[in-house]
Design a protein around this motif. Structure first.
Motif, PDB file in Angstrom:
ATOM      1  N   LEU A  97       0.776  -1.234   0.000  1.00  0.00           N
ATOM      2  CA  LEU A  97       0.000   0.000   0.000  1.00  0.00           C
ATOM      3  C   LEU A  97       0.812   1.290   0.000  1.00  0.00           C
ATOM      4  CD1 LEU A  97      -3.032  -0.945   2.244  1.00  0.00           C
ATOM      5  CD2 LEU A  97      -2.983  -0.548  -0.214  1.00  0.00           C
ATOM      6  N   PRO A  98       1.885   1.349   0.776  1.00  0.00           N
ATOM      7  CA  PRO A  98       2.583   2.643   0.824  1.00  0.00           C
ATOM      8  C   PRO A  98       3.318   2.970  -0.447  1.00  0.00           C
ATOM      9  CG  PRO A  98       3.789   1.006   2.093  1.00  0.00           C
ATOM     10  CD  PRO A  98       2.525   0.352   1.636  1.00  0.00           C
ATOM     11  N   LEU A  99       3.130   2.167  -1.448  1.00  0.00           N
ATOM     12  CA  LEU A  99       3.863   2.317  -2.685  1.00  0.00           C
ATOM     13  C   LEU A  99       3.980   3.739  -3.218  1.00  0.00           C
ATOM     14  CD1 LEU A  99       5.256   1.298  -5.157  1.00  0.00           C
ATOM     15  CD2 LEU A  99       3.074   0.552  -6.032  1.00  0.00           C
ATOM     16  N   PRO A 100       2.858   4.370  -3.492  1.00  0.00           N
ATOM     17  CA  PRO A 100       3.006   5.659  -4.167  1.00  0.00           C
ATOM     18  C   PRO A 100       3.536   6.748  -3.246  1.00  0.00           C
ATOM     19  CG  PRO A 100       0.764   4.786  -4.320  1.00  0.00           C
ATOM     20  CD  PRO A 100       1.478   4.023  -3.258  1.00  0.00           C
ATOM     21  N   CYS A 127       5.935   7.178  -1.197  1.00  0.00           N
ATOM     22  CA  CYS A 127       7.332   7.511  -0.973  1.00  0.00           C
ATOM     23  C   CYS A 127       7.963   8.399  -2.020  1.00  0.00           C
ATOM     24  CB  CYS A 127       8.145   6.254  -0.847  1.00  0.00           C
ATOM     25  SG  CYS A 127       8.127   5.637   0.818  1.00  0.00           S
ATOM     26  N   VAL A 128       7.551   8.252  -3.232  1.00  0.00           N
ATOM     27  CA  VAL A 128       8.205   9.076  -4.234  1.00  0.00           C
ATOM     28  C   VAL A 128       7.425  10.348  -4.517  1.00  0.00           C
ATOM     29  CG1 VAL A 128       9.466   7.260  -5.379  1.00  0.00           C
ATOM     30  CG2 VAL A 128       7.131   7.731  -6.044  1.00  0.00           C
ATOM     31  N   ASP A 129       6.224  10.399  -4.025  1.00  0.00           N
ATOM     32  CA  ASP A 129       5.400  11.559  -4.326  1.00  0.00           C
ATOM     33  C   ASP A 129       5.998  12.852  -3.829  1.00  0.00           C
ATOM     34  OD1 ASP A 129       3.576  10.332  -5.781  1.00  0.00           O
ATOM     35  OD2 ASP A 129       1.867  10.693  -4.468  1.00  0.00           O
ATOM     36  N   ASP A 189       8.881  14.188  -3.664  1.00  0.00           N
ATOM     37  CA  ASP A 189       9.788  14.930  -4.532  1.00  0.00           C
ATOM     38  C   ASP A 189       9.048  15.630  -5.656  1.00  0.00           C
ATOM     39  OD1 ASP A 189      12.057  14.273  -3.153  1.00  0.00           O
ATOM     40  OD2 ASP A 189      12.330  12.390  -4.230  1.00  0.00           O
ATOM     41  N   LEU A 190       7.908  15.107  -5.992  1.00  0.00           N
ATOM     42  CA  LEU A 190       7.174  15.670  -7.125  1.00  0.00           C
ATOM     43  C   LEU A 190       6.237  16.795  -6.706  1.00  0.00           C
ATOM     44  CD1 LEU A 190       6.411  12.322  -8.942  1.00  0.00           C
ATOM     45  CD2 LEU A 190       7.901  14.124  -9.778  1.00  0.00           C
TER      46      LEU A 190
END
Lengths: 540, 606
Positions: B19-22, B24-26, B28-29
């Motif tokens: 679930l926590p997939l998205p 972590c990279v969000d 920076d965006l």
């Protein structure tokens, strides 16, 4: 979330099952030997592909994976560099996930032996083409994986005072095989080639040296070793502290044939010769050191047991100088990195049930597998910025004619580039459930359900949206197992059907020219087999 | 049942890992995932444009240093500059004082051709994908966002006339591109030698000569109809069939071969640009639709503030009328107005250049006639300053007098893009190696009416000659900000910002002369800028031999619009001058000197 996961697992008691090697290490009885195959994910997996293993494994670690849907030779999740790596992975091996068999002896037999892991599949996409892997993450569900096999030859001897020795040679082959492509040529790699002395110096101390796949438990459904997966030339030792603990240590080196580690140039000989001399300009092997401590809370061969593992790696790469064009050199600085990780597992041997939870953090150079090259493009010279966090789960439950396998992982990876926004900075994960039911004693039917997703730290040029994708796979696997029931009994003869459903984001991960960019649904219908026996690579 | 529950728990546990997939990279965006479309410009005459060749400005990310040549030679290769580098050096840009960046084309180009790279951006391959040498969309958005946060606007360079060398004419139909095909092709029937001997013809299939019928294929028996075109398949250097798909069809191109006579309008419009750049059929409605869609989309994806449009004279006027209107409408509907579109017609022909500013077309153009007749001839060679007078008179005739509907709200005549040099011509100091002359030219650039445009590196006294020598990496300068030219440029820009008359005021010439050499007023250019109550008088000596005065050999003295008795302060020197009772003002200006006079009441000490 992770904390919750850990607690949940701890409080579990662990599913039940029949036993077998604790760590994938042991071979297990013939026929029901360990599952887990190694991260052979790469080339046999992908058409056109890159080399196996190293790749695969590496892939995880390595960079980038991802970038694009797996299996796509061009854009596969596996790091590009993998393409230059030697084939690899084993596969079989171990049973990372399988529980130990308390009733089993250690299976040691003197003399020569032969072992193998292999899988062969012939598949169609039901559209006139070959069936192929449709993953978009580095370690996607393996239902539609490609061919791979290993041959293992070994020799074991016993001496007085409990001293034993063994020599192991494992040759791995990646497809496509001759009977598919008509090329009388295969991709071959030497994986294991080591000698080991057991109970050397003191009882419980095992020394080894050579080329070795040094691995622990895997996530079978994802073909992935989330914690320890070091493939080098080197040596090490294992020290068993009774039946409750073990310390493992290894060190090894890799010197890839890549301008990151090796560069060869020609030079006019000092005198008297017309042909150029070969000069090694850059030669900097990576040294990897790994240590692992395992504690079996209720004993290594308990019927209901738990184990806790702490793990660490250190990676070191000396400074070197390479030529970027004739007459112009650049210094590649000293580089290093480390891994820390842990694993918590439990099993109920009688039900052949187990669960393993992994967590691993890698920094710097260690975020790239020893068989991976941090950089293939660009001119970043050190890997200090790279980071990787992996959490994984592997589990199996069996009861009567029913069973359920589960595998999942989450991975966050930032490569070493200073650029903030890149496709090689990503988060990805997959979850795969495979319930099965036995029909009689030797036949069964599996349902395979999986979801994988990735999101890169990048925006799509065309849409302006975040680069991401999700893929769902639903499959059925009727199989026949001559050794009878058990999730990990082999060989299996199988029919495999898998339907891949891509979301529109996942379609955009492929080049426009690739039919997968237009096909939301893709089929995989194949017939195949998988086996392992006496594949001791990870045993003993 | 108990076990089933446990199995369910297992499943949930596994799911929890995914679930926590998205998330972590969000992070920076943040700030670049979406774009808010806004109008950032009030009056384009307030802006100072700074032309940046991205590949040469700053290398901010080693990650995209691929297929490039970092050596100080071979300026025709990629050198490593990127958008991250621009972000890293926005302080430099801000210190210089420019307020708008014109960045070189961003889209994916043919990477390399015949030993020359597409670092400049004018060899389009895929109109909807970014050039990975420069970074990615998120980085570009971040650059633009940070520019806007600093009050800096961003103008994008675009090309509609041609793509890169994406295909070859398979004239001999052998399925491969031939550098030089030759043989006994029969001559045209009208040729006096036809039939008398076997001629030898040399043709390159990459870039054959113009043929009004379209490039013809040839066999040993003669012409064999329109030559097939074949796209390259070299993905390793970004040389593949172009995108979007429309540009893989014959109908998207004119297919007439390379321009060989620049005086023939038909060739200029329909011919390939030398170098094998394939001329796009902009008369094709589908092509027009795509151009409008694609480039409007880039504005909306990036919140751009303007277009600099390449090679406009190679495209028919009807296209510009159509393109300009539709782009303006589309952007306005999205909330973007005051969007500047100016074109490059590389030509000294004033009526031709001005023709692209006529009603319905572009907001402005590069003022090439001024480049040649004023900056080169006057400031460079000491020619008569009456050139300026003549050009100003012609401007009223040759350039649009009304603001374009839906455009920037300023008549093209008042919004011409003034420049001393750019990436297509040798740098000023190469042709005229006297920094005093450059400083005088800069003074004129930043005080005359219109929109000044400074080519990167001018502030660092770069003196490269012809392309590509005039495209030096800016890092050669170490981004120094203490150089005399840098400080002079920054000072002029500050003065322009301070006095609205220098930005928005009308411009009336007060003194120019046909005289050169030793004449008392040789090199004198004097003009007034008036913006309501705001007033400025600029006097420049455009020659470097001697001081000159605002008076004729006959004794006539320059008359000015300031009131008799008014005190004017030179903002550069602090000198004060009083307008004579007869409304005249005689003053002396050093060789290549400048005086910028404002009424004492409006004077603001720097």
């Amino acid at each position: 979330m992770l904390a919750w996961g850990v607690l949940a697992c701890l409080g579990w008691g662990v599913p039940p099952v029949r036993a077998q090697a604790p760590d994938s290490a042991e071979p297990g009885a013939e026929g029901e030997a360990p599952p887990g195959d190694q991260g052979d994910r790469a080339w046999w997996d992908r058409e056109g592909g890159a080399p196996p293993d190293g790749a695969a494994e590496a892939s995880a670690a390595e960079a980038s994976p991802t970038a694009a849907p797996a299996e796509d030779p061009a854009a596969a999740p596996v790091p590009e560099e993998s393409a230059d790596e030697p084939p690899s992975p084993p596969t079989d091996t171990s049973a990372p996930s399988t529980p130990p068999d308390p009733d089993e002896d250690d299976g040691f037999q003197e003399g020569f032996y032969f072992g193998s892991y292999g899988r062969v599949v012939a598949a169609s996409n039901l559209d006139g083409g070959l069936g192929r892997d449709s993953d978009i993450v580095a370690f996607g569900p393996r239902i539609d994986e490609d061919v791979y096999f290993e041959l293992e030859l070994g020799r074991q001897d016993a001496f007085s005072g409990g001293l034993r020795s063994r020599v192991v040679a494992t040759v791995a082959f990646g497809g496509p095989f001759f009977h598919l492509d008509g090329n009388f040529d295969e991709s071959i790699a030497i994986r294991n080639l080591f000698a080991e002395v057991q109970n050397a110096l003191v009882d419980g101390l095992h020394l080894w040296a050579g080329s070795r796949m040094w691995r622990g438990d895997d996530i079978y459904l994802l073909n992935f070793w989330p914690l320890d997966n070091v493939n080098t030339l080197g040596g090490g030792f294992d020290y068993d502290i009774g039946q409750t603990a073990q310390i493992r240590f290894m060190t090894g080196l890799t010197r890839l044939d890549d301008p990151f580690q090796r560069q060869v140039s020609g030079a006019i000989p000092p005198q008297g010769d017309f042909l150029p001399d070969e000069v090694v300009i850059l030669d900097r092997p990576r040294i990897t050191v790994a240590a692992k401590g395992t504690w079996w809370l209720f004993g290594r061969r308990a019927r209901r047991g738990m184990k806790a593992i702490v793990y660490g790696e250190g990676h070191f790469l000396p400074e070197g100088t390479r030529e970027i064009e004739p007459g112009i050199s650049e210094v590649l600085p000293y580089d290093s990195g480390y891994v820390i990780g842990a694993q918590l597992g439990g099993w109920i041997a009688d039900d052949n049930t187990f669960a393993n939870l992994f967590i691993r953090y890698a920094s710097g150079l260690a975020a790239y597998n020893p068989l991976g090259v941090p950089f293939t493009e660009g001119r970043v010279q050190d890997a200090s910025r790279a980071r990787e966090l992996i959490a994984g789960l592997s589990a199996n439950w069996e009861s009567g004619p029913f069973g359920l396998q589960a595998g999942a992982y989450y991975r966050y990876f930032r490569d070493a580039d200073p650029a903030v926004f890149e496709r090689t900075k990503l988060a990805e994960g997959a979850i795969n459930l495979r319930p099965h039911v036995w029909i009689g004693e030797r036949a069964g039917l599996s349902l395979d359900v999986a979801y994988q997703a990735m999101q890169a730290n990048q925006l799509d040029d065309r849409t302006g949206q975040v680069v991401r994708g999700g893929v769902t796979k639903i499959g059925f696997i009727p199989f026949y197992s001559p050794f009878g029931r058990g999730t990990f009994t082999r060989p299996h003869l199988r029919l495999i059907y898998s339907m891949t459903i891509r979301d529109s984001d996942a379609q955009r991960l492929y080049p426009e020219e690739d039919p997968r960019s237009r096909n939301r649904v893709e089929h995989f219908l194949g017939i195949g087999a998988e086996w392992w026996f006496d594949s001791n690579s990870y045993g003993f | 049942m108990h076990r089933l529950i446990r199995a369910s728990q297992l499943t949930l546990l596994a799911a929890s890992l995914a679930l926590p997939l998205p998330a972590c990279v969000d992070g920076d965006l943040d700030g670049v995932k979406t774009v808010e479309i806004e109008t950032h410009v009030e009056d384009w005459r307030d802006e100072v444009i700074y032309q940046v060749l991205v590949d040469r400005f700053a290398n901010g990310s080693a990650a995209n240093d691929f297929r490039f040549d970092p050596s100080p030679t071979s300026l025709a290769r990629y050198k490593g500059g990127d958008w991250q580098g621009m972000i890293d050096h926005l302080d430099y840009i801000e210190e210089l004082g420019v307020t708008a960046l014109w960045i070189s084309p961003i889209i994916m180009n043919v990477d390399t051709d015949a030993g020359v790279d597409g670092y400049h951006g004018y060899w389009a391959l895929d109109l909807e994908r970014l050039n990975p040498h420069f970074g990615d969309l998120a980085t570009l958005r971040r650059l633009i966002n940070e520019c806007h946060d600093r009050g800096i606007k961003v103008v994008l360079d675009i090309v509609t006339n041609h793509l890169g060398q994406v295909f070859y004419y398979d004239i001999n139909q052998n399925g491969r591109p031939d550098e030089s095909i030759g043989g006994g092709f029969p001559l045209n029937p009208g040729d006096p030698q036809a039939g008398t001997r076997s001629p030898v013809t040399r043709i390159t299939e990459y870039d054959p000569d113009y043929d009004p019928r379209g490039v013809q294929s040839l066999t040993s028996l003669g012409e064999a109809g329109p030559a097939p075109i074949r796209f390259f398949d070299m993905p390793e250097i970004f040389r593949v069939p172009p995108s979007p798909e429309l540009f893989r069809r014959r109908a998207a191109y004119n297919l007439r071969g390379k321009v060989i006579d620049w005086n023939v309008r038909e060739q200029v419009v329909y011919g390939d640009f030398p170098g094998g750049l394939k001329d796009v059929n902009t008369e094709n409605p589908e092509v027009r639709d795509e151009m409008v869609r694609i480039y409007s989309d880039w504005v909306l994806k990036l919140d751009l503030d303007g277009f600099r449009i390449d090679t406009i004279k190679h495209v028919e006027h009807e296209f510009w009328v159509d393109f300009s209107r539709r782009v303006r409408e589309r952007l306005a509907a999205a909330g973007k107005t005051n969007f500047l579109m100016f074109g490059e017609a590389f030509d000294g022909n004033d009526p031709l250049v001005g023709s692209y500013t006529m009603p319905g077309e572009l907001d402005s153009v590069f003022y090439f006639p001024q480049k040649f007749q004023v900056f080169n001839d006057v400031f460079g060679q000491g020619g008569p300053t009456s050139n300026i007078q003549r050009l100003m008179e012609e401007r009223a005739l040759n350039y649009g007098a009304e603001a374009q509907p839906g455009g920037i709200g300023i008549a093209p005549q008042q919004a011409l893009i003034n420049f001393i040099d750019n990436h297509d011509v040798p740098r000023f100091l190469w042709a005229y190696p006297d920094e005093r002359g450059l400083h005088a030219a800069l003074a004129y650039l930043f005080t005359e009416d219109g929109i000044p445009c400074l080519y990167y590196g001018t502030e660092q006294d770069f003196n490269g000659g012809n392309d590509p020598a005039n495209r030096e990496p800016l890092w050669w300068s170490d981004y120094a900000t203490d150089g005399e030219t840098f400080r002079w440029t920054a000072r002029l820009i500050r003065i322009r910002k301070t006095y609205s008359a220098l930005r928005r005021g009308t411009m009336e010439l007060r003194w120019t002369t046909d005289r050169t050499g030793d004449a008392i007023d040789a090199g004198i250019i004097a003009f007034e800028r008036v913006d309501g109550e705001q007033y400025a008088l600029v006097v420049i000596n455009a020659q470097g031999e001697h001081a000159s005065e605002t008076r004729s050999p006959e004794g006539d003295v320059m008359s000015v619009g300031a009131a008799p008795g008014a005190t004017l302060v030179d903002v550069l020197s602090g000198d004060r001058f009083t307008v004579e009772s007869d409304g005249t003002l005689g003053l002396s200006v050093d060789a290549f000197g400048t005086r910028i006079l404002v009424p004492e009441a409006q004077y603001q000490a720097e």
